[in-house]
Design a protein around this motif. Structure first.
Motif, PDB file in Angstrom:
ATOM      1  N   ALA A 177       0.836  -1.210   0.000  1.00  0.00           N
ATOM      2  CA  ALA A 177       0.000   0.000   0.000  1.00  0.00           C
ATOM      3  C   ALA A 177       0.866   1.253   0.000  1.00  0.00           C
ATOM      4  O   ALA A 177       0.564   2.231  -0.693  1.00  0.00           O
ATOM      5  N   ALA A 178       1.975   1.198   0.749  1.00  0.00           N
ATOM      6  CA  ALA A 178       2.887   2.350   0.798  1.00  0.00           C
ATOM      7  C   ALA A 178       3.484   2.640  -0.575  1.00  0.00           C
ATOM      8  O   ALA A 178       3.843   3.775  -0.883  1.00  0.00           O
ATOM      9  N   ALA A 179       3.584   1.581  -1.402  1.00  0.00           N
ATOM     10  CA  ALA A 179       4.113   1.751  -2.757  1.00  0.00           C
ATOM     11  C   ALA A 179       2.979   1.979  -3.757  1.00  0.00           C
ATOM     12  O   ALA A 179       3.202   1.938  -4.976  1.00  0.00           O
ATOM     13  N   GLY A 180       1.754   2.181  -3.240  1.00  0.00           N
ATOM     14  CA  GLY A 180       0.606   2.429  -4.116  1.00  0.00           C
ATOM     15  C   GLY A 180       0.126   1.190  -4.851  1.00  0.00           C
ATOM     16  O   GLY A 180      -0.466   1.278  -5.920  1.00  0.00           O
ATOM     17  N   ILE A 181       0.400   0.011  -4.245  1.00  0.00           N
ATOM     18  CA  ILE A 181       0.018  -1.249  -4.890  1.00  0.00           C
ATOM     19  C   ILE A 181      -1.012  -1.977  -4.035  1.00  0.00           C
ATOM     20  O   ILE A 181      -0.808  -2.172  -2.830  1.00  0.00           O
TER      21      ILE A 181
ATOM     22  N   GLN B 192      13.062   0.909  -8.387  1.00  0.00           N
ATOM     23  CA  GLN B 192      13.640   1.694  -7.288  1.00  0.00           C
ATOM     24  C   GLN B 192      12.570   2.421  -6.460  1.00  0.00           C
ATOM     25  O   GLN B 192      12.638   2.400  -5.222  1.00  0.00           O
ATOM     26  N   PRO B 193      11.553   3.035  -7.108  1.00  0.00           N
ATOM     27  CA  PRO B 193      10.523   3.699  -6.286  1.00  0.00           C
ATOM     28  C   PRO B 193       9.759   2.718  -5.390  1.00  0.00           C
ATOM     29  O   PRO B 193       9.380   3.069  -4.266  1.00  0.00           O
ATOM     30  N   ILE B 194       9.560   1.493  -5.882  1.00  0.00           N
ATOM     31  CA  ILE B 194       8.873   0.480  -5.065  1.00  0.00           C
ATOM     32  C   ILE B 194       9.751   0.117  -3.874  1.00  0.00           C
ATOM     33  O   ILE B 194       9.294   0.079  -2.723  1.00  0.00           O
ATOM     34  N   ILE B 195      11.029  -0.120  -4.129  1.00  0.00           N
ATOM     35  CA  ILE B 195      11.971  -0.469  -3.059  1.00  0.00           C
ATOM     36  C   ILE B 195      12.041   0.670  -2.035  1.00  0.00           C
ATOM     37  O   ILE B 195      11.997   0.442  -0.821  1.00  0.00           O
ATOM     38  N   ASP B 196      12.112   1.907  -2.528  1.00  0.00           N
ATOM     39  CA  ASP B 196      12.200   3.067  -1.626  1.00  0.00           C
ATOM     40  C   ASP B 196      10.935   3.193  -0.777  1.00  0.00           C
ATOM     41  O   ASP B 196      11.007   3.536   0.410  1.00  0.00           O
ATOM     42  N   SER B 197       9.768   2.947  -1.381  1.00  0.00           N
ATOM     43  CA  SER B 197       8.519   3.029  -0.616  1.00  0.00           C
ATOM     44  C   SER B 197       8.494   1.966   0.474  1.00  0.00           C
ATOM     45  O   SER B 197       8.071   2.231   1.598  1.00  0.00           O
ATOM     46  N   PHE B 198       8.916   0.747   0.126  1.00  0.00           N
ATOM     47  CA  PHE B 198       8.997  -0.321   1.132  1.00  0.00           C
ATOM     48  C   PHE B 198       9.923   0.123   2.266  1.00  0.00           C
ATOM     49  O   PHE B 198       9.590  -0.004   3.436  1.00  0.00           O
ATOM     50  N   ALA B 199      11.079   0.649   1.893  1.00  0.00           N
ATOM     51  CA  ALA B 199      12.074   1.050   2.906  1.00  0.00           C
ATOM     52  C   ALA B 199      11.477   2.081   3.855  1.00  0.00           C
ATOM     53  O   ALA B 199      11.690   2.024   5.070  1.00  0.00           O
ATOM     54  N   GLY B 200      10.685   3.003   3.296  1.00  0.00           N
ATOM     55  CA  GLY B 200      10.084   4.044   4.123  1.00  0.00           C
ATOM     56  C   GLY B 200       8.991   3.527   5.038  1.00  0.00           C
ATOM     57  O   GLY B 200       8.641   4.179   6.031  1.00  0.00           O
ATOM     58  N   ALA B 201       8.422   2.368   4.704  1.00  0.00           N
ATOM     59  CA  ALA B 201       7.294   1.833   5.476  1.00  0.00           C
ATOM     60  C   ALA B 201       7.699   0.747   6.464  1.00  0.00           C
ATOM     61  O   ALA B 201       6.861   0.243   7.219  1.00  0.00           O
ATOM     62  N   VAL B 202       8.988   0.384   6.473  1.00  0.00           N
ATOM     63  CA  VAL B 202       9.449  -0.674   7.381  1.00  0.00           C
ATOM     64  C   VAL B 202       9.344  -0.209   8.827  1.00  0.00           C
ATOM     65  O   VAL B 202       9.776   0.893   9.162  1.00  0.00           O
ATOM     66  N   ARG B 203       8.763  -1.052   9.679  1.00  0.00           N
ATOM     67  CA  ARG B 203       8.705  -0.735  11.115  1.00  0.00           C
ATOM     68  C   ARG B 203      10.100  -0.854  11.700  1.00  0.00           C
ATOM     69  O   ARG B 203      10.812  -1.822  11.436  1.00  0.00           O
ATOM     70  N   LYS B 204      10.473   0.138  12.509  1.00  0.00           N
ATOM     71  CA  LYS B 204      11.873   0.172  12.969  1.00  0.00           C
ATOM     72  C   LYS B 204      12.052  -0.376  14.385  1.00  0.00           C
ATOM     73  O   LYS B 204      13.056  -0.100  15.012  1.00  0.00           O
TER      74      LYS B 204
END
Ligand code: ATP
Ligand code: MG
Length: 213
Positions: free
Chosen positions: A20-24, A200-212
């Motif tokens: 969802a964070a990647a708009g998918i 790359q935008p999909i990977i970046d969106s995933f990275a931004g949505a990862v729980r830390k």
């Protein structure tokens, strides 16, 4: 067109917010649909639903561009041809050695006993016991490892543990941690080079949505 390989169940559930964070968004629920190829809201992205252990294989051979697989599965596969840019911090658990409640694991190691071990993770188990200098007989199973020590097939199991509820329910105890497990994003190396503007935008969106946590 980007193809993403996923398994049903836990991984799909925990991946949904990342997608969802990647708009998918999947247009059908893999739990109820019989389709193995699921269209998404994006015309340039589709999902393929495969067994968890098969995800690295689909990505390795380029049948899927990216996939999500547990570290357990990736360690067994070996990771050949896969770029692993991201720990998604989902489906977290531990790879453990467990034995029957009434089995003295430490004593049997001290005595140099040759243990029988059942597992679906033969490579992981082999490497673990070799590093400890222990000689074990490994028996490959495809599920319900917990049964092995209860019916005399084995002394120990190597399996994933999260809450420990399944071990307790079967009168087993964890005796050794082999390592922490979580799911990783895997990318086909050749596809990454060719399709980088889309990936790359999909990977970046995933990275931004990862729980830390
Ligand atoms: P099945 O259980 O239907 O035979 P499977 O074991 O291949 O299939 P899952 O149980 O959904 O599939 O496991 C998929 C992935 O989820 C595993 O590879 C692992 O990374 C992770 N996983 C498995 N068990 C747990 C658990 N108890 N807690 C957290 N993550 C887990
Ligand atoms: Mg399972």
């Amino acid at each position: 067109m980007i193809t993403i390989a996923l398994s049903k169940g836990r991984i799909f559930e925990e991946t949904t917010p990342l997608l969802a964070a990647a708009g998918i968004q999947a247009l059908e629920d893999p739990e109820s649909s019989r389709k193995l190829i699921l269209p998404t809201n994006r015309e340039d992205v589709r999902l393929v639903i495969v067994r968890a252990t098969d995800v690295p294989t689909y990505v390795q051979y380029g049948a899927a561009d990216i996939g999500i697989a547990g570290k357990d599965v990736l360690d067994e596969h070996g990771g050949e041809g896969l770029y692993q840019p991201l720990d998604l911090n989902i489906a977290r658990c531990k790879m453990m050695v467990a034995v029957r409640d009434d089995f003295d694991y430490e004593a049997s190691i001290r005595q140099g006993a040759r243990l029988k071990v059942v597992t679906k993770y033969v490579k992981t188990a082999r490497e673990h016991f070799a590093a400890k200098g222990m000689h074990v007989d490994l028996i490959k199973l495809y599920g319900s490892m917990e049964l092995g020590p209860l019916v005399g097939l084995a002394d120990a199991i190597v399996d994933l543990v999260s809450t420990g509820g399944t071990l307790r329910a079967n009168k087993l105890k964890a005796v050794e941690e082999i390592g922490a497990i979580s799911s990783r994003l895997v990318v086909n190396q050749a596809s990454y080079k060719v399709n980088r503007p889309l990936l790359q935008p999909i990977i970046d969106s995933f990275a931004g949505a990862v729980r830390k946590d």
